[in-house]
Design an enzyme around this catalytic site. Structure first.
Site, mmCIF file in Angstrom:
data_model
loop_
_atom_site.group_PDB
_atom_site.id
_atom_site.type_symbol
_atom_site.label_atom_id
_atom_site.label_comp_id
_atom_site.label_asym_id
_atom_site.label_seq_id
_atom_site.Cartn_x
_atom_site.Cartn_y
_atom_site.Cartn_z
ATOM 1 C CE LYS A 199 64.156 41.630 8.638
ATOM 2 N NZ LYS A 199 63.401 40.919 7.597
ATOM 3 C CG ASP A 243 61.663 44.572 6.761
ATOM 4 O OD1 ASP A 243 62.584 44.840 5.967
ATOM 5 O OD2 ASP A 243 61.577 43.476 7.339
ATOM 6 C CG ASP A 244 61.516 44.621 11.228
ATOM 7 O OD1 ASP A 244 60.344 45.023 11.292
ATOM 8 O OD2 ASP A 244 61.815 43.414 11.193
ATOM 9 C CE1 TYR A 278 56.000 43.758 9.604
ATOM 10 C CE2 TYR A 278 57.698 45.395 9.149
ATOM 11 C CZ TYR A 278 57.190 44.394 9.951
ATOM 12 O OH TYR A 278 57.830 44.034 11.102
ATOM 13 C CD1 TRP A 293 57.078 38.061 5.800
ATOM 14 C CD2 TRP A 293 58.580 39.161 4.588
ATOM 15 N NE1 TRP A 293 58.273 37.951 6.447
ATOM 16 C CE2 TRP A 293 59.216 38.618 5.724
ATOM 17 C CE3 TRP A 293 59.337 39.905 3.684
ATOM 18 C CZ2 TRP A 293 60.575 38.806 5.982
ATOM 19 C CZ3 TRP A 293 60.691 40.082 3.941
ATOM 20 C CH2 TRP A 293 61.309 39.543 5.075
ATOM 21 C CG ASP A 350 61.752 35.609 13.806
ATOM 22 O OD1 ASP A 350 60.543 35.669 14.129
ATOM 23 O OD2 ASP A 350 62.223 36.341 12.900
ATOM 24 C CG ASN A 374 59.733 34.693 7.581
ATOM 25 O OD1 ASN A 374 60.763 34.142 7.250
ATOM 26 N ND2 ASN A 374 59.695 35.637 8.513
#
Length: 534
Positions: A148, A224-225, A273, A326, A333, A361
């Protein structure tokens, strides 16, 4: 032998035969890379002969391995399967000898891997190279490059990679290919892209085309996000919804990719998601997005402690295809003060057979992540036989060696929790509760002493510099907070409590390191005890 992953069918003799390499390795033309793990041992004159054969009756990743006196025979459905057979052989080798054995093997799930998709400091280039080697050795076959906080992945998606960055990316692609791993370059344009603007689409494909030239055929389009509504007036004039815009972009990119390479693959991470298919966005995206495009899903939650086959079936109905998971474990994080060092649980074979793929992840700590990732490799290859405890021990041994297993497992047992990932309380909790009930300090003193010495014992057993560097904040915190707990016990037994001193030291520890161990039980006990007795 600590198999990781555990072969599907395995017969092993107690008899072992001296082995230091092969005199000859015979294989089909073009399979040099597949047999590289074996040929890398070097040539042993007068030694063994290995025969590799392509067996078209086997599934693409299936293989049969037989080790007999002086002869290794492999039948494989593809070069990748032969590569996996070599790594199975290497797991049986103790550096001096091989057992007589027979293996018949194939995976539960077709696509098994890692998505480097966390926020925070991305992995270093060397850590990524080591990760790709680790993945290949443990039969994981897909890696999604999606950090990211790589500016050229997300914020500056329009800009080409500078030459030095592009060179490193190319090296990653090559290392993935050497390990028979599908390298997926992901791009995340959703924060600023005007979906309806043809020039924006040309900027997107120009970025992708540069990566295609490195040998990449699979791409991830991540939306996403990002805001849940269309942000640009031009888009609102063209599209009826956000899902409409995303499906149109995905379809156009899919066509563009297929025109240039018929084997290309597009994977989309949607804005919504984590759900069971209820949001209208999900259903519309599934309806409008062309078949052949994969759609990602994190399960019913962002961090899903469990993903059931019912969850997968509901999402499949909504998107009209099997989901590409995912999986947000062991990622930390969202709570970087904690490590997640336990085995993967909450996914079983009934769930996996309903998925297209699953990629874990990981944490910002690449080396420490390999314990959880090792258990993923085991689960995804042979879910039918998955045992979390056996797999956990095997993953630890593959990372740090058999001798370090007890102390490394002990450390891992103090680092299993986040606000989204719960396990049974740590052992120190029962010692604290026993002290609170009976006033007996010995069990608590023994537990705190063991924790206070654990960092020193771990440092003595672990030789991997990169791993120790990652763990150091938690080792320091464990040592200091346990010693402070012992000091508090001493003051209580001597009836000489000095709460101001204890609180000052506690704050100094907290200010020096935000790391949390034992789910914060020791800190809470110190504070609660001071409140009670001060």
């Amino acid at each position: 032998m600590r198999w990781l992953p555990l072969p599907r069918e395995l017969t092993v003799s107690e008899e072992r035969l001296p082995f230091a390499g092969c005199h000859a390795i015979k294989h089909p033309a073009g399979w040099e890379g597949a047999v590289r793990p074996l040929s890398a041992l070097g040539e042993a004159f007068g030694g063994w002969t290995a025969f590799f054969e392509h067996d078209a009756s086997l599934a693409p990743e299936a293989y049969r391995l037989q080790i007999e006196n002086g002869r290794i025979r492999v039948q494989a459905g593809s070069p990748r399967a032969a590569f996996y057979a070599c790594h199975t052989l290497l797991q049986a080798w103790d550096g001096k000898s091989l057992p007589i054995l027979s293996v018949a093997d194939a995976p539960t799930l077709a696509w098994r891997g890692v998505v480097e998709g966390f926020y925070g400091v991305p992995w270093k280039h060397a850590a990524r190279l080591r990760m790709l080697d680790f993945m290949g050795a443990h039969k994981m076959n897909i890696y999604l490059y999606a950090p990211k906080d790589d500016p050229y992945h997300r914020d500056r998606w329009r800009d080409p990679y500078p030459p030095e960055e592009a060179e490193r990316l190319h090296e990653l692609v090559q290392r993935a290919q050497q390990n028979f791993i599908e390298f997926v370059f992901c791009i995340s344009p959703g924060l600023s892209m005007v979906y309806s603007d043809p020039e924006e689409f040309q900027r997107l494909v120009a970025k992708i085309e540069a990566v295609q030239a490195m040998g990449v055929r699979t791409f991830g389009l991540l939306v996403d996000d990002i805001p849940e509504e269309l942000q640009h007036e031009a888009d609102r004039a063209v599209y009826s919804s956000l899902a409409h815009a995303h499906a149109d972009l995905a379809n156009r990119l899919h066509h563009w990719l297929k025109e240039r390479d018929s084997t290309s693959w597009l994977i989309v991470c949607p804005t919504f998601y984590h759900n069971r298919g209820e949001p209208p966005y999900v259903k519309e995206l599934g309806e409008r997005t062309e078949r052949g495009i994969s759609i990602m899903w994190t399960g019913p939650k962002v961090v899903s402690r469990e993903i059931t086959h019912e969850d997968a079936e509901l999402f499949t109905l909504a998107i009209r295809r099997k989901p590409f998971v995912w999986d947000n474990y062991p990622v930390n994080d969202y709570e970087p003060s904690r490590l997640l060092m336990g085995p993967i649980t909450g996914r079983d074979v009934e769930t996996l057979v309903r998925l297209e793929a699953l990629a874990s992840n990981p944490m910002n700590q690449a080396e420490a992540s390999k314990i959880a990732l090792g258990t993923y490799a085991d689960l995804l290859w042979n879910a039918e036989a998955y045992d979390p405890q056996r797999s956990w021990d095997a993953a630890i041994v593959h990372l740090v060696g058999e001798e370090a297993l007890p102390v490394m497992r002990e450390f891992c047992q103090q680092n299993l929790w986040s606000r989204h990932w719960k396990e049974a309380p740590p052992e120190i909790a029962s010692a604290i509760e026993e002290w609170q009930k009976s006033g007996d300090t010995e069990p608590l003193r023994s537990a705190l002493t063991r924790l206070a010495t654990l960092p020193r014992r771990l440092r003595q057993h672990i030789t991997q510099t990169e791993l120790l560097e990652e763990l150091e904040p938690w080792l320091w915190r464990m040592e200091q907070i346990s010693k402070l707990g012992l000091e508090l016990l001493d003051q209580l037994e001597e009836e000489a409590l000095r709460p101001a001193r204890i609180l000052t030291e506690l704050e100094a520890i907290r200010n020096a390191s935000e790391a949390i161990v034992c789910d914060g039980w020791i800190e809470r006990w110190i504070r609660e005890t001071l409140e009670e007795f001060a």
